[in-house]
Enzyme design. Structure first.
Site, short mmCIF file in Angstrom:
data_model
loop_
_atom_site.label_atom_id
_atom_site.label_comp_id
_atom_site.label_asym_id
_atom_site.label_seq_id
_atom_site.Cartn_x
_atom_site.Cartn_y
_atom_site.Cartn_z
N CYS A 137 1.37 91.05 58.79
CA CYS A 137 1.00 89.63 58.85
C CYS A 137 2.20 88.75 58.50
O CYS A 137 2.64 88.72 57.34
CB CYS A 137 -0.18 89.32 57.94
SG CYS A 137 -0.78 87.61 58.09
N CYS A 156 1.14 81.75 63.47
CA CYS A 156 0.90 83.20 63.44
C CYS A 156 2.24 83.90 63.63
O CYS A 156 2.85 83.77 64.69
CB CYS A 156 -0.10 83.61 64.51
SG CYS A 156 -0.55 85.36 64.42
#
Length: 344
Positions: free
Chosen positions: A235, A85
């Site tokens: 993201c 992530c």
């Protein structure tokens, strides 16, 4: 459990810095599997309601198997476990600085999908050098329940993504509900059509791409995460997947900068270098800020002590007596402890 919360471009991260379960030695992929199958109640307790909130990514700080790494990390959200992530790695960087484990400079981090590096430039700016990323399939058309067919690319950026320019409406906050419904339908269509990532892996991230709103940005995205929430940041793994597609199409040269907007208007600065076997190595820069330093309390008499999300591991949430097997943390986590950091 002692936690530190942060946000990266509006997307929250919650790191367990002490008080989590002792997972033993081994690779981060093994530790992730141990957490999933034996201690999934930890994930549920941390990121699911009533303590968690939509969009929250949690992380458990672990001892790295690689001695060159400053730490190991397992990322998770309401739906389950993540390989990597980007926004959370930026949040982790400012968290590690907050507890005195690192200072400005370049550091290595071990994740379940490999070692990544990040550079903390100051108190808030972080550049993540992600795992090698690549486009897996180009121009895949799928039938989408309730919508017209959609065409897009399948790419790996630390998670599997389906990237498409076929959004049904503008990529702005006023259309979040419509975009969420559409992206969920796309994910259903991929599963029904048998479209997967490498080795049959589920494509659990949907990235809708479009033109940037700001004149000094290059693109804008809406990213649906596995838990059904949209990413408030651009993201990190999604931006990596986007770079891989741009590189494969010859639209962005190595070393050239790409400014990626999120649906909220926050942005990442990105570039890449050539990687092994036709892949690219993305570099993503954003800013992260610590928002709270606190301790989570699990009362044995609380029927919702272990959260309300789906179970990702085998069996049921641990019974109250399992709390006695959890390694306890320090009596009170200082915002800036005198010690080098938590004891893994």
């Amino acid at each position: 459990m002692h936690i530190i919360d942060s946000h990266t471009g509006g997307e929250p991260t919650r790191v367990i810095v002490s008080g989590g379960p002792a997972l033993g030695p081994g690779s981060l992929s093994r530790l992730r599997e141990c957490l999933r199958t034996r201690f999934d109640w930890v994930r549920r307790s941390v990121v699911c309601e009533p303590r968690g909130t939509e969009g929250l990514v949690g992380a458990l700080l672990c001892a790295p198997a690689d001695p060159a790494c400053v730490a190991g990390i397992v990322y998770f959200n309401r739906a389950g476990y993540l390989g990597m992530c980007g926004h959370a790695t930026m949040g982790l960087a400012v968290t590690l600085q907050r507890i005195g484990l690192i200072g400005p400079g370049r550091h290595l981090l071990e994740t379940p999908v490999g070692v990544v590096s990040f550079e903390l430039a100051d108190g808030n700016a972080v550049t993540v050098e992600n795992v090698p990323s690549r486009r897996f399939r180009k121009g895949v058309t799928v039938e989408v329940p309730g919508f017209a067919p959609v065409t897009g690319d399948v790419a790996w950026g630390g998670n599997w993504f389906f990237l498409s320019n076929d959004a049904p409406c503008p990529l702005t906050l006023e259309f979040v509900d419509e975009l969420t419904t559409f992206a969920k339908a796309v994910r259903t269509g991929l599963a029904q059509s048998g479209v997967t990532g490498g080795d049959g892996a589920e494509i659990d991230h949907i990235e809708l791409c479009g033109r940037a709103e700001a004149s000094d940005a290059d693109g804008r995205n809406f990213v649906l995460c596995p838990d059904g929430a949209y990413d408030r940041s651009p993201c990190g793994t999604g931006t990596s997947a986007k770079l891989a597609c741009l590189a494969a199409d010859g639209l962005l040269a190595a070393g050239k900068s790409w400014t990626q907007e999120s649906i909220t208007g926050s942005r990442f600065e990105a570039s890449y270098e050539e990687g092994p076997d036709g892949s690219i190595v993305p570099r993503i820069t954003g800013t992260a800020f610590v928002t709270s330093v606190s301790r989570l309390v699990l009362e044995e008499s609380d029927p919702l002590a272990y959260g309300m999300g789906p179970i990702a591991g085998q069996g049921c949430p641990a019974p109250p007596e399992s709390l006695k097997r959890v390694r306890s943390g320090p009596p009170g986590l200082s915002a800036r402890p005198a010690s080098p950091g938590p004891s893994f």
